[in-house]
Design a protein around this motif. Structure first.
Motif, PDB file in Angstrom:
ATOM      1  N   THR A 160       0.829  -1.207   0.000  1.00 54.12           N
ATOM      2  CA  THR A 160       0.000   0.000   0.000  1.00 54.12           C
ATOM      3  C   THR A 160       0.861   1.254   0.000  1.00 54.12           C
ATOM      4  O   THR A 160       1.636   1.449   0.931  1.00 54.12           O
ATOM      5  N   PRO A 161       0.775   2.070  -1.057  1.00 56.57           N
ATOM      6  CA  PRO A 161      -0.005   1.895  -2.284  1.00 56.57           C
ATOM      7  C   PRO A 161       0.458   0.657  -3.067  1.00 56.57           C
ATOM      8  O   PRO A 161       1.631   0.288  -2.996  1.00 56.57           O
ATOM      9  N   ASN A 162      -0.479   0.077  -3.801  1.00 55.85           N
ATOM     10  CA  ASN A 162      -0.169  -1.156  -4.507  1.00 55.85           C
ATOM     11  C   ASN A 162       0.590  -0.870  -5.794  1.00 55.85           C
ATOM     12  O   ASN A 162       0.135  -0.104  -6.645  1.00 55.85           O
ATOM     13  N   ASN A 163       1.731  -1.499  -5.923  1.00 60.69           N
ATOM     14  CA  ASN A 163       2.541  -1.446  -7.145  1.00 60.69           C
ATOM     15  C   ASN A 163       2.255  -2.701  -7.963  1.00 60.69           C
ATOM     16  O   ASN A 163       2.483  -3.804  -7.459  1.00 60.69           O
ATOM     17  N   PRO A 164       1.701  -2.582  -9.173  1.00 61.69           N
ATOM     18  CA  PRO A 164       1.684  -1.410 -10.045  1.00 61.69           C
ATOM     19  C   PRO A 164       0.333  -0.711 -10.213  1.00 61.69           C
ATOM     20  O   PRO A 164       0.239   0.225 -10.985  1.00 61.69           O
ATOM     21  N   THR A 165      -0.730  -1.153  -9.517  1.00 58.34           N
ATOM     22  CA  THR A 165      -2.051  -0.604  -9.863  1.00 58.34           C
ATOM     23  C   THR A 165      -2.330   0.760  -9.248  1.00 58.34           C
ATOM     24  O   THR A 165      -3.135   1.522  -9.792  1.00 58.34           O
ATOM     25  N   GLY A 166      -1.724   1.086  -8.100  1.00 58.14           N
ATOM     26  CA  GLY A 166      -1.814   2.445  -7.586  1.00 58.14           C
ATOM     27  C   GLY A 166      -2.618   2.720  -6.330  1.00 58.14           C
ATOM     28  O   GLY A 166      -2.227   3.571  -5.529  1.00 58.14           O
ATOM     29  N   PRO A 167      -3.783   2.078  -6.100  1.00 61.78           N
ATOM     30  CA  PRO A 167      -4.564   2.418  -4.909  1.00 61.78           C
ATOM     31  C   PRO A 167      -3.879   2.005  -3.609  1.00 61.78           C
ATOM     32  O   PRO A 167      -3.057   1.073  -3.586  1.00 61.78           O
ATOM     33  N   ALA A 168      -4.241   2.698  -2.533  1.00 63.95           N
ATOM     34  CA  ALA A 168      -3.769   2.360  -1.197  1.00 63.95           C
ATOM     35  C   ALA A 168      -4.949   1.896  -0.354  1.00 63.95           C
ATOM     36  O   ALA A 168      -6.093   2.276  -0.607  1.00 63.95           O
ATOM     37  N   VAL A 169      -4.671   1.076   0.647  1.00 61.57           N
ATOM     38  CA  VAL A 169      -5.730   0.669   1.561  1.00 61.57           C
ATOM     39  C   VAL A 169      -5.922   1.773   2.600  1.00 61.57           C
ATOM     40  O   VAL A 169      -5.027   2.583   2.842  1.00 61.57           O
ATOM     41  N   THR A 170      -7.076   1.813   3.212  1.00 64.64           N
ATOM     42  CA  THR A 170      -7.346   2.778   4.270  1.00 64.64           C
ATOM     43  C   THR A 170      -7.025   2.155   5.629  1.00 64.64           C
ATOM     44  O   THR A 170      -6.914   0.930   5.757  1.00 64.64           O
ATOM     45  N   GLN A 171      -6.922   3.001   6.640  1.00 63.71           N
ATOM     46  CA  GLN A 171      -6.680   2.488   7.993  1.00 63.71           C
ATOM     47  C   GLN A 171      -7.861   1.640   8.457  1.00 63.71           C
ATOM     48  O   GLN A 171      -7.667   0.590   9.096  1.00 63.71           O
ATOM     49  N   SER A 172      -9.062   2.065   8.126  1.00 59.80           N
ATOM     50  CA  SER A 172     -10.242   1.290   8.528  1.00 59.80           C
ATOM     51  C   SER A 172     -10.220  -0.094   7.898  1.00 59.80           C
ATOM     52  O   SER A 172     -10.529  -1.103   8.555  1.00 59.80           O
ATOM     53  N   GLU A 173      -9.858  -0.151   6.614  1.00 55.02           N
ATOM     54  CA  GLU A 173      -9.776  -1.449   5.931  1.00 55.02           C
ATOM     55  C   GLU A 173      -8.691  -2.324   6.551  1.00 55.02           C
ATOM     56  O   GLU A 173      -8.884  -3.533   6.753  1.00 55.02           O
ATOM     57  N   LEU A 174      -7.546  -1.719   6.846  1.00 52.45           N
ATOM     58  CA  LEU A 174      -6.448  -2.490   7.430  1.00 52.45           C
ATOM     59  C   LEU A 174      -6.805  -2.988   8.824  1.00 52.45           C
ATOM     60  O   LEU A 174      -6.520  -4.144   9.169  1.00 52.45           O
ATOM     61  N   ASP A 175      -7.448  -2.150   9.620  1.00 57.82           N
ATOM     62  CA  ASP A 175      -7.855  -2.570  10.966  1.00 57.82           C
ATOM     63  C   ASP A 175      -8.820  -3.753  10.909  1.00 57.82           C
ATOM     64  O   ASP A 175      -8.683  -4.727  11.673  1.00 57.82           O
ATOM     65  N   ALA A 192       6.530   1.099   0.482  1.00 58.72           N
ATOM     66  CA  ALA A 192       7.610   1.673  -0.334  1.00 58.72           C
ATOM     67  C   ALA A 192       7.271   3.063  -0.858  1.00 58.72           C
ATOM     68  O   ALA A 192       8.169   3.874  -1.113  1.00 58.72           O
ATOM     69  N   TYR A 193       5.970   3.355  -1.017  1.00 57.15           N
ATOM     70  CA  TYR A 193       5.545   4.639  -1.598  1.00 57.15           C
ATOM     71  C   TYR A 193       4.763   5.483  -0.594  1.00 57.15           C
ATOM     72  O   TYR A 193       3.995   6.360  -0.984  1.00 57.15           O
ATOM     73  N   VAL A 194       4.973   5.257   0.692  1.00 57.34           N
ATOM     74  CA  VAL A 194       4.140   5.888   1.718  1.00 57.34           C
ATOM     75  C   VAL A 194       4.179   7.409   1.665  1.00 57.34           C
ATOM     76  O   VAL A 194       3.167   8.081   1.935  1.00 57.34           O
ATOM     77  N   GLU A 195       5.312   7.992   1.277  1.00 59.61           N
ATOM     78  CA  GLU A 195       5.437   9.443   1.287  1.00 59.61           C
ATOM     79  C   GLU A 195       4.526  10.121   0.269  1.00 59.61           C
ATOM     80  O   GLU A 195       4.243  11.322   0.391  1.00 59.61           O
ATOM     81  N   PHE A 196       4.061   9.379  -0.725  1.00 58.29           N
ATOM     82  CA  PHE A 196       3.245   9.967  -1.792  1.00 58.29           C
ATOM     83  C   PHE A 196       1.743   9.905  -1.516  1.00 58.29           C
ATOM     84  O   PHE A 196       0.947  10.435  -2.295  1.00 58.29           O
ATOM     85  N   VAL A 197       1.334   9.261  -0.430  1.00 54.22           N
ATOM     86  CA  VAL A 197      -0.092   9.033  -0.171  1.00 54.22           C
ATOM     87  C   VAL A 197      -0.770  10.340   0.247  1.00 54.22           C
ATOM     88  O   VAL A 197      -0.308  11.046   1.147  1.00 54.22           O
ATOM     89  N   ARG A 198      -1.880  10.643  -0.423  1.00 54.42           N
ATOM     90  CA  ARG A 198      -2.714  11.802  -0.095  1.00 54.42           C
ATOM     91  C   ARG A 198      -4.171  11.351  -0.157  1.00 54.42           C
ATOM     92  O   ARG A 198      -4.805  11.393  -1.210  1.00 54.42           O
ATOM     93  N   MET A 199      -4.709  10.890   0.951  1.00 51.08           N
ATOM     94  CA  MET A 199      -6.067  10.376   0.935  1.00 51.08           C
ATOM     95  C   MET A 199      -6.660  10.443   2.334  1.00 51.08           C
ATOM     96  O   MET A 199      -5.946  10.513   3.341  1.00 51.08           O
ATOM     97  N   VAL A 200      -7.978  10.416   2.381  1.00 49.45           N
ATOM     98  CA  VAL A 200      -8.694  10.372   3.651  1.00 49.45           C
ATOM     99  C   VAL A 200      -8.507   8.982   4.268  1.00 49.45           C
ATOM    100  O   VAL A 200      -8.524   7.966   3.574  1.00 49.45           O
ATOM    101  N   ASP A 201      -8.310   8.937   5.581  1.00 52.15           N
ATOM    102  CA  ASP A 201      -8.171   7.682   6.309  1.00 52.15           C
ATOM    103  C   ASP A 201      -6.962   6.882   5.825  1.00 52.15           C
ATOM    104  O   ASP A 201      -7.003   5.657   5.704  1.00 52.15           O
ATOM    105  N   ALA A 202      -5.872   7.595   5.546  1.00 58.55           N
ATOM    106  CA  ALA A 202      -4.646   6.917   5.127  1.00 58.55           C
ATOM    107  C   ALA A 202      -4.110   6.053   6.259  1.00 58.55           C
ATOM    108  O   ALA A 202      -4.306   6.340   7.446  1.00 58.55           O
ATOM    109  N   VAL A 203      -3.421   4.993   5.904  1.00 58.03           N
ATOM    110  CA  VAL A 203      -2.837   4.100   6.898  1.00 58.03           C
ATOM    111  C   VAL A 203      -1.771   4.833   7.705  1.00 58.03           C
ATOM    112  O   VAL A 203      -0.915   5.531   7.149  1.00 58.03           O
ATOM    113  N   ASP A 204      -1.838   4.688   8.997  1.00 57.23           N
ATOM    114  CA  ASP A 204      -0.777   5.137   9.900  1.00 57.23           C
ATOM    115  C   ASP A 204       0.023   3.890  10.267  1.00 57.23           C
ATOM    116  O   ASP A 204      -0.301   3.175  11.211  1.00 57.23           O
TER     117      ASP A 204
END
Length: 357
Positions: A160-175, A192-204
């Motif tokens: 997360t974000p998924n390489n190569p498709t792009g989406p990231a999981v949310t914290q709620s989904e991961l929990d 690997a791409y955590v610094e680029f994430v810009r989304m609501v409920d991003a994984v911490d």
């Protein structure tokens, strides 16, 4: 007839890693390599100088304990040194995790398509790769991944974000996912791409590792920090897991030059995030331009975008090459296109307009 040495049977089944190709030279045309998710910026301020100083002592072995790097990471992340393990890129940590936690025949569950090295590392360890298809929008199907866990499962990989498709999981989904996974199964959150994430409920990731004894984060200096050529990655994990990773690591694996460059990069955070923000702005511009051209592409949370192309993938890659850009095709599936210099990104949008979906 004399017998000759032969490797274990699983070795012949290891998939080949396909690196991103360099662009074809085009007389009179500047070409751009958008096939490897590399950072187009030069090293951060102070990094070349630190690396050069370290190179002056190349006759000496590097610090096997990575003491200065661990100290800098511990301060930057707010974690104990005992919870850290460094390696030659985060991909090496995946190899080490599978080698340390899987016996032959044990299962590793992961999304697919996801990072190309996962099945390579799993097969190299004689473990079994359990591939769970991503959803139509390129996201992890975490419900299906949880259902795929058996009594043979030792590791689950969440990219997360998924390489190569792009989406990231949310914290709620991961929990919700972690609540379904048995506590003896190791959950690897590949950031690997955590610094680029810009989304609501991003994984911490750090908060998640702190609250679970079976969660390990893998991160890298190759992407946002632009040290792909030096190969430095690190894991953040509960101390027993981090200790296992250090135990199976290659002695002196992270070079002195790489350690010095990583430490200097951590000291340049203001400049780092200026560059990351610029790349995110370019990513959003490319996504908007591609969608305006009629393409439906997944959410992009890394430094790349994904085109689902099926049987047209090779034609798309050839059309890109004609425009002076090289992309990373996945035969019969699609193409991943990295975010690079603005001129190269302009050509991605031009490609989207000329190569009809």
């Amino acid at each position: 007839m004399a017998q000759t040495p032969h490797p274990r049977s699983n070795v012949s089944a290891i998939p080949t890693y396909v690196p991103g190709k360099p662009p074809t030279p085009r007389p009179g045309l500047t070409t751009f390599k958008l096939s490897s998710n590399e950072n187009p910026y030069p090293p951060l301020p102070g990094v070349v100088e630190a690396a050069t100083r370290a190179a002056g002592a190349m006759n000496r072995y590097p610090d096997m304990g990575n003491a200065e790097l661990y100290a800098a990471l511990a301060e930057s992340l707010g974690v104990p040194v005992d919870d850290l393990a460094a390696a030659t890129g985060s991909v090496a940590l995946i190899y080490q995790l599978v080698g340390a936690f899987c016996d032959p025949g044990d299962e590793v569950v992961h999304a697919w398509r996801s990072f190309e090295a996962y099945p390579i590392a799993i097969t190299a360890a004689a473990a079994t790769s359990v591939k769970v298809p991503v959803l139509p929008d390129g996201r992890h199907d975490l419900d299906a991944m949880a259902a795929a866990v058996t009594d043979r499962t030792r590791i689950v990989l969440v990219c997360t974000p998924n390489n190569p498709t792009g989406p990231a999981v949310t914290q709620s989904e991961l929990d919700a996912f972690l609540a379904k996974v048995p506590s003896h199964v190791l959950v690897v959150v590949d950031e690997a791409y955590v610094e680029f994430v810009r989304m609501v409920d991003a994984v911490d990731g750090l908060a998640t590792y702190r609250s679970h004894d079976n969660v390990v984060l893998t991160r890298t200096f190759s992407k946002a920090y632009g040290l792909a050529g030096f190969r430095v990655g690190y894991a953040v994990a509960p101390a027993p897991i981090a200790a296992a990773l250090r135990a199976v690591s290659l002695p002196f694996g992270v070079s002195s030059v790489a350690q010095a460059a990583a430490v200097a990069s951590l000291a340049a955070t203001d400049e780092l995030f200026e560059r990351v923000d610029a790349l995110v702005t370019e990513r959003d511009r490319v996504v908007a331009g591609v969608r305006a051209a009629g393409w439906e592409i997944p959410d992009a949370q890394g430094n790349f975008v994904w085109f689902e192309l099926g049987g047209r993938t090779a034609d798309f890659a050839a059309a890109a090459d004609e425009l002076g850009i090289v992309v990373r095709p996945f035969a019969g599936e699609g193409a991943r296109v990295s975010i690079g210099e603005p001129e190269g990104n302009d050509r991605v949008i031009e490609l989207a307009r000329s190569f009809r979906p």
